[in-house]
Write a protein that holds these residues in place. Structure first.
Motif, PDB file in Angstrom:
ATOM      1  N   MET A 160       0.778  -1.087  -0.124  1.00 29.01           N
ATOM      2  CA  MET A 160       0.117   0.109   0.032  1.00 29.01           C
ATOM      3  C   MET A 160       0.776   1.282  -0.006  1.00 29.01           C
ATOM      4  O   MET A 160       1.703   1.395   0.748  1.00 29.01           O
ATOM      5  CB  MET A 160      -0.926   0.046   1.219  1.00 29.01           C
ATOM      6  N   GLN A 161       0.745   1.898  -0.910  1.00 27.03           N
ATOM      7  CA  GLN A 161       1.420   3.247  -1.072  1.00 27.03           C
ATOM      8  C   GLN A 161       0.691   4.571  -0.518  1.00 27.03           C
ATOM      9  O   GLN A 161      -0.637   4.334  -0.488  1.00 27.03           O
ATOM     10  CB  GLN A 161       1.578   3.511  -2.573  1.00 27.03           C
ATOM     11  N   LYS A 162       1.288   5.173   0.311  1.00 30.09           N
ATOM     12  CA  LYS A 162       0.598   6.126   0.973  1.00 30.09           C
ATOM     13  C   LYS A 162       1.223   7.490   1.274  1.00 30.09           C
ATOM     14  O   LYS A 162       2.526   7.599   1.238  1.00 30.09           O
ATOM     15  CB  LYS A 162       0.428   5.500   2.533  1.00 30.09           C
ATOM     16  N   SER A 163       0.591   8.659   1.023  1.00 27.36           N
ATOM     17  CA  SER A 163       1.171   9.864   1.373  1.00 27.36           C
ATOM     18  C   SER A 163       0.014  10.750   2.243  1.00 27.36           C
ATOM     19  O   SER A 163      -1.137  10.439   2.316  1.00 27.36           O
ATOM     20  CB  SER A 163       1.294  10.660   0.136  1.00 27.36           C
ATOM     21  N   GLN A 164       0.891  11.825   3.009  1.00 30.12           N
ATOM     22  CA  GLN A 164       0.081  12.463   4.045  1.00 30.12           C
ATOM     23  C   GLN A 164       0.224  13.894   3.590  1.00 30.12           C
ATOM     24  O   GLN A 164       1.115  14.440   3.453  1.00 30.12           O
ATOM     25  CB  GLN A 164       0.521  12.351   5.429  1.00 30.12           C
ATOM     26  N   ASP A 165      -0.831  14.647   3.728  1.00 37.92           N
ATOM     27  CA  ASP A 165      -0.874  16.112   3.426  1.00 37.92           C
ATOM     28  C   ASP A 165      -0.077  16.894   4.426  1.00 37.92           C
ATOM     29  O   ASP A 165      -0.498  16.611   5.745  1.00 37.92           O
ATOM     30  CB  ASP A 165      -2.175  16.671   3.132  1.00 37.92           C
ATOM     31  N   ASN A 166       0.685  17.696   4.117  1.00 38.38           N
ATOM     32  CA  ASN A 166       1.230  18.406   5.419  1.00 38.38           C
ATOM     33  C   ASN A 166       0.588  19.552   5.844  1.00 38.38           C
ATOM     34  O   ASN A 166       0.861  19.959   7.022  1.00 38.38           O
ATOM     35  CB  ASN A 166       2.575  19.262   4.492  1.00 38.38           C
ATOM     36  N   VAL A 167      -0.480  20.014   5.566  1.00 36.51           N
ATOM     37  CA  VAL A 167      -1.356  20.819   6.125  1.00 36.51           C
ATOM     38  C   VAL A 167      -2.552  20.235   6.769  1.00 36.51           C
ATOM     39  O   VAL A 167      -2.825  20.321   8.072  1.00 36.51           O
ATOM     40  CB  VAL A 167      -2.069  21.883   5.135  1.00 36.51           C
ATOM     41  N   THR A 168      -3.339  19.286   6.186  1.00 37.78           N
ATOM     42  CA  THR A 168      -4.752  18.770   6.676  1.00 37.78           C
ATOM     43  C   THR A 168      -4.096  17.469   7.679  1.00 37.78           C
ATOM     44  O   THR A 168      -5.078  17.118   8.430  1.00 37.78           O
ATOM     45  CB  THR A 168      -5.519  18.357   5.701  1.00 37.78           C
ATOM     46  N   GLU A 169      -2.940  16.818   7.321  1.00 36.84           N
ATOM     47  CA  GLU A 169      -2.569  15.560   7.763  1.00 36.84           C
ATOM     48  C   GLU A 169      -3.479  14.559   7.497  1.00 36.84           C
ATOM     49  O   GLU A 169      -3.390  13.193   8.039  1.00 36.84           O
ATOM     50  CB  GLU A 169      -2.515  15.653   9.346  1.00 36.84           C
ATOM     51  N   LEU A 170      -4.358  14.588   6.288  1.00 37.54           N
ATOM     52  CA  LEU A 170      -5.087  13.386   5.864  1.00 37.54           C
ATOM     53  C   LEU A 170      -4.335  12.546   4.828  1.00 37.54           C
ATOM     54  O   LEU A 170      -3.109  12.903   4.322  1.00 37.54           O
ATOM     55  CB  LEU A 170      -6.169  14.045   5.229  1.00 37.54           C
ATOM     56  N   TYR A 171      -4.719  11.067   4.974  1.00 33.64           N
ATOM     57  CA  TYR A 171      -3.801  10.350   3.842  1.00 33.64           C
ATOM     58  C   TYR A 171      -4.739  10.013   2.701  1.00 33.64           C
ATOM     59  O   TYR A 171      -5.831  10.102   2.654  1.00 33.64           O
ATOM     60  CB  TYR A 171      -3.985   9.091   4.946  1.00 33.64           C
ATOM     61  N   ASN A 172      -3.550   9.809   1.625  1.00 35.00           N
ATOM     62  CA  ASN A 172      -4.038   9.467   0.451  1.00 35.00           C
ATOM     63  C   ASN A 172      -3.185   7.900   0.081  1.00 35.00           C
ATOM     64  O   ASN A 172      -2.179   7.763   0.527  1.00 35.00           O
ATOM     65  CB  ASN A 172      -3.764  10.136  -0.617  1.00 35.00           C
ATOM     66  N   VAL A 173      -4.024   6.882  -0.254  1.00 34.59           N
ATOM     67  CA  VAL A 173      -3.368   5.455  -0.108  1.00 34.59           C
ATOM     68  C   VAL A 173      -3.948   4.962  -1.708  1.00 34.59           C
ATOM     69  O   VAL A 173      -4.884   5.290  -2.257  1.00 34.59           O
ATOM     70  CB  VAL A 173      -4.210   4.642   0.913  1.00 34.59           C
ATOM     71  N   SER A 174      -3.103   4.185  -2.236  1.00 33.08           N
ATOM     72  CA  SER A 174      -3.230   3.344  -3.506  1.00 33.08           C
ATOM     73  C   SER A 174      -2.479   2.046  -3.342  1.00 33.08           C
ATOM     74  O   SER A 174      -1.467   1.645  -2.645  1.00 33.08           O
ATOM     75  CB  SER A 174      -2.733   4.251  -4.677  1.00 33.08           C
TER      76      SER A 174
END
Length: 349
Positions: free
Chosen positions: A226-240
């Motif tokens: 699972m690839q994940k990234s986290q927004d620097n401002v909102t701290e929400l995650y995007n995964v793929s």
């Protein structure tokens, strides 16, 4: 965490040492209706007057923090479940909330809101429910999660007396979007269908993401990386997650579903099904390089002889003298093998 020194407290150590207070403790499971709690019987010696003989005041402090959950950009309720058994007026009380860093969210001083001590990051984000003794924190962000305390003091002629304290732990959640399967346009040489599944704007970090490959006789679970990234401002995650399906291995209709397992709700989010029919070849974009490679030589083979033929005819025409007709037009007679006719106007002599 020790409660902060209330306004009006005389200089000295806070909280006062237990020996000064003459505190007695007893367990009372019905004091505030939240299960086990501690009650402290504190005399008027809290003001520092060792000769005071006033009535004792009961202080209820909840031992276990109340667990609270709120959603991103929504509102969190931070209760202060004060029973007010003595029917004290708001004009006699000082009520305020603070976070784990001792930053004040809200203060109600003798029945009036007092923003002087409120941290600027909470300005305009709170509202107080007088009937339920609850502070509402609006526009919740991920960084708002943590511990909170409410304190209630009774303002007396000789000083402030803490009569109630309650602790809360706030967790922030954000719902991930429905997983979406997208087919990558390019197809590998070994005839693979390349798929990717993604889900965005969620919190906290999900537990797992996988593909379910269902055929008529079996179901296979593919747990990729699972690839994940986290927004620097909102701290929400995007995964793929990605998957390649070998078409020669697909002998019957296949249904592919992407599944996201979230935390801490232990729920599963499902994508819309993606179908693969082995009888239908996958779409392949046209190969324009073959067309170009064929068109260029053909154009040269036809165009070059025509151009050379035209140049030859022009030269022969220029060498042939013109004959004037009755209207003064010069007619150029071309060789028989040239099929071009040209006329020009000339002055009459």
């Amino acid at each position: 965490m020790n409660p902060p020194a209330p306004e009006g407290h005389t200089p000295g150590p806070w909280p006062p040492p237990p020996g000064l207070l003459g505190v007695t403790r007893s367990q009372d499971s019905e004091s505030v209706g939240l299960g086990w709690s501690q009650r402290f019987c504190i005399s008027d010696q809290l003001t520092g007057d060792a000769n005071a003989t006033g009535p004792q005041i009961t202080v209820a402090v909840d031992a276990a923090p109340l667990k609270i959950k709120a959603y991103f950009n929504d509102t969190a309720d931070l209760p202060c479940l004060f029973t007010n058994s003595q029917n004290l007026s708001m004009s006699e009380l000082v009520v305020f909330w603070q976070n784990q860093e001792a930053s004040v969210l809200y203060e109600l001083y003798l029945g009036k809101e007092k923003p002087d001590n409120v941290n600027r990051k909470y300005m305009g984000r709170t509202s107080f429910d007088w009937e339920n003794w609850t502070l509402r924190l609006h526009n919740i962000q991920i960084k708002d999660q943590g511990s909170y305390q409410c304190f209630i003091h009774h303002k007396k002629p000789k000083g402030m007396v803490l009569i109630y304290q309650m602790n809360s732990d706030l967790s922030v959640l954000a719902n991930f979007s429905q997983p979406e399967i997208i087919e990558i346009s390019n197809i590998t040489e070994n005839l693979c269908r390349n798929l990717t599944c993604s889900s965005i704007q969620g919190y906290p970090e999900p537990k797992k993401m996988s593909f379910w490959l269902k055929t008529e006789n079996s179901t296979t679970v593919y747990d990729g990386v699972m690839q994940k990234s986290q927004d620097n401002v909102t701290e929400l995650y995007n995964v793929s997650i990605s998957l390649s399906v070998s078409l020669p291995a697909v002998t019957s209709n296949m249904t592919i579903i992407c599944v996201l397992q979230t935390e801490p709700m232990k729920t599963e989010l499902f994508s819309s099904p993606f179908y693969i029919d082995p009888k239908v070849p996958p779409f392949q974009p046209p190969d324009y390089t073959v067309w170009i490679a064929t068109a260029i030589p053909l154009t040269l083979a036809i165009g070059i002889p025509l151009i050379l033929r035209y140049i030859s005819c022009r030269r022969k025409k220029q060498q042939q003298p013109g004959v004037s007709n009755e209207r003064g037009e010069s007619v150029f007679v071309l060789p028989a093998d040239c099929h071009f006719v040209a006329t020009s106007q000339s002055a009459a002599f």
